[in-house]
Write a protein that holds these residues in place. Structure first.
Motif, PDB file in Angstrom:
ATOM      1  N   ASN A 165     -25.781 -12.843 -12.858  1.00 48.57           N
ATOM      2  CA  ASN A 165     -26.785 -12.452 -13.848  1.00 48.57           C
ATOM      3  C   ASN A 165     -26.299 -12.717 -15.269  1.00 48.57           C
ATOM      4  OD1 ASN A 165     -29.215 -11.562 -14.801  1.00 48.57           O
ATOM      5  ND2 ASN A 165     -29.022  -9.456 -14.062  1.00 48.57           N
ATOM      6  N   ASN A 224     -32.702  -4.647 -13.767  1.00 47.57           N
ATOM      7  CA  ASN A 224     -32.325  -5.295 -15.020  1.00 47.57           C
ATOM      8  C   ASN A 224     -30.909  -4.872 -15.340  1.00 47.57           C
ATOM      9  OD1 ASN A 224     -35.406  -4.341 -15.255  1.00 47.57           O
ATOM     10  ND2 ASN A 224     -35.158  -6.333 -16.244  1.00 47.57           N
ATOM     11  N   ASP A 265     -34.783  -9.989 -20.037  1.00 50.65           N
ATOM     12  CA  ASP A 265     -34.417  -8.598 -19.736  1.00 50.65           C
ATOM     13  C   ASP A 265     -33.338  -8.492 -18.660  1.00 50.65           C
ATOM     14  OD1 ASP A 265     -36.381  -7.671 -21.559  1.00 50.65           O
ATOM     15  OD2 ASP A 265     -37.918  -7.860 -20.020  1.00 50.65           O
ATOM     16  N   LYS A 278     -29.559  -6.181 -20.737  1.00 53.32           N
ATOM     17  CA  LYS A 278     -31.025  -6.254 -20.692  1.00 53.32           C
ATOM     18  C   LYS A 278     -31.669  -6.146 -22.073  1.00 53.32           C
ATOM     19  CE  LYS A 278     -31.729  -1.309 -19.753  1.00 53.32           C
ATOM     20  NZ  LYS A 278     -32.281  -0.323 -18.790  1.00 53.32           N
ATOM     21  N   TYR A 286     -33.118  -9.658 -15.686  1.00 59.15           N
ATOM     22  CA  TYR A 286     -33.708  -9.262 -14.403  1.00 59.15           C
ATOM     23  C   TYR A 286     -33.118 -10.086 -13.258  1.00 59.15           C
ATOM     24  CZ  TYR A 286     -37.231  -8.538 -10.753  1.00 59.15           C
ATOM     25  OH  TYR A 286     -37.863  -8.240  -9.573  1.00 59.15           O
TER      26      TYR A 286
END
Length: 418
Positions: A363, A264, A275, A269, A277
């Motif tokens: 991300n 994470n 979160d 997060k 991930y």
């Protein structure tokens, strides 16, 4: 008749003087703190008065407010000879406190109980406001649109601070409103952020990414074993080949299964519903580097937590090593985050991957909120893209197909020798 005068305290060990408001009634005296502190250079040597216009105005404003409170008491008995300075000072300062809340006091109380990771930045913001105001006292009613614009102008040479600090002020202001205001009672009546918009930081896009030639200079650099340059070189490769992973996540990641690092993202997060991930497959090119730094006890993926007190220490060591590498390969200002920028830029501009795929690989929060509700998370696409990028940039796929040596042979040899 009670009076109020300005008085300067003794010189402290920090070479500053506290400014007080002295309440006098008959033979009694009572000092009231203003929260304003002066350097010797801010005091006129001839007159003893405050030279700083901002601080002088802050003190005078507080004096006027207390004077108004005291004037309102004249009809009673507090200003007669029977009332001493302590009684009068307590009464007029209590009146002020009842009518206003201190922004600094609330912020410091909030910081004591918050678990937010950016608490250090909030403390820097408060210190900056103190420097701007000349005092560690600021009532919520004094935070107006004009005040915010003046503070923004004060930070004109620091665009990042303009965006960050004013955004933090807005957050604290709204937190205070949630705590003190109810459906029945409105304690904080003004909300300047309804009309004032904190400036957004304008980022220069892509300027930190390395071109392929410069990137290969870093990849082909041979660092002396055991030094910070070796650590920096290895972590730079890890970041690029692990889809721009940053130092905090190299430090904190705990799950490594089937050649895949699952983690994470530390930075986001706590403020994302997923979160933050992500799952990143380890390309064969960096397997030896991954094993080199593996945590033998299995607590974390890497052993950096055994070598450095925190993630900031790791990041500092990496950037010190990159300065050595940058000097050797003639890349001024080389820093760790450029690995992430280079991964993103080459993914889009060289490989023509979609922006949404690049965003997912980094991300970041995607721009397809509704679609994300319906589509099950599958990291296969971004990991396949990542392998294609690594093979293309480092010439690995071409060599595997032809069996011929290319200019990237030194890269493979280096990886094999790690």
């Amino acid at each position: 008749m009670a009076t109020i005068a300005i008085e300067l305290g003794k010189l402290s060990s920090k070479k500053t003087r506290e400014v007080y408001l002295l309440v006098r009634q008959g033979k009694t005296r009572r000092r009231v703190k203003t929260g304003v502190k002066l350097l010797e250079t801010e005091i006129s040597p001839k007159t003893g008065k405050i030279k700083s216009v901002e601080k002088a105005m802050a003190v005078e404003k507080l004096k006027c407010e207390l004077q108004e409170s005291m004037d309102a008491l004249k009809k009673g008995t507090l200003t007669t000879v029977k009332a001493d300075a302590n009684t009068i000072a307590a009464k007029i300062t209590r009146k002020k406190q009842e009518n206003d809340l201190d922004f600094f006091a609330f912020a410091e109380k909030w910081l004591q109980k918050t678990t937010i990771k950016g608490a250090k930045n909030y403390k820097c913001m408060l210190n900056t406001i103190e420097s701007f105001c000349g005092t560690r006292k600021l009532f919520f009613s004094e935070i107006s649109v004009t005040f915010l614009k003046d503070f923004e102008a004060y930070l004109k040479e620091r665009p990042r601070a303009q965006s960050l600090y004013l955004g933090q002020m807005r957050h604290l202001f709204r937190e205070a409103m949630l705590e003190y205001n109810t459906d029945e009672t409105v304690v904080i009546k003004n909300d300047p952020f309804m009309r004032y918009k904190a400036p957004k930081q304008v980022l220069k896009k892509g300027v930190r990414a390395l071109g392929i030639e410069d990137f290969l200079k870093v990849v082909n650099y041979k660092a002396e074993p055991g030094g910070r340059a070796e650590l920096a070189h290895d972590c730079f490769l890890l970041s690029f080949c692990l889809m721009g992973i940053n130092s905090a996540d190299l430090y904190n990641a705990t799950v490594f299964e089937h050649d895949t690092i699952k983690y994470n993202r530390t930075k986001t997060k706590d403020r994302r519903s997923d979160d933050a991930y992500i799952e990143v497959q380890v390309h064969p090119f960096i397997k030896r580097i991954v094993e080199k730094y593996r945590d033998k006890k299995g607590k974390n993926v890497f052993n950096f937590h055994n070598r450095y007190a925190d993630e900031a220490g790791l990041n500092r060591a990496i950037n010190i090593g990159l300065k050595e590498i940058g000097k050797a390969v003639k890349l001024d200002g080389l820093e760790f985050y450029q690995a992430r920028h280079t991964f993103a830029t080459l993914s889009r501009n060289l490989m023509k991957f979609s922006k949404s795929d690049v965003d997912e690989a980094l991300n970041h929060v995607g721009s397809y909120g509704i679609a994300d509700v319906y589509i099950s998370k599958d990291f296969t696409i971004i990991n396949e893209n990542n392998f294609k990028l690594i093979d293309t940039v480092l010439g690995l796929k071409k060599e595997a197909q032809t069996g011929k040596k290319t200019k990237s042979t030194t890269i493979q040899n280096h990886a094999a020798s790690v």
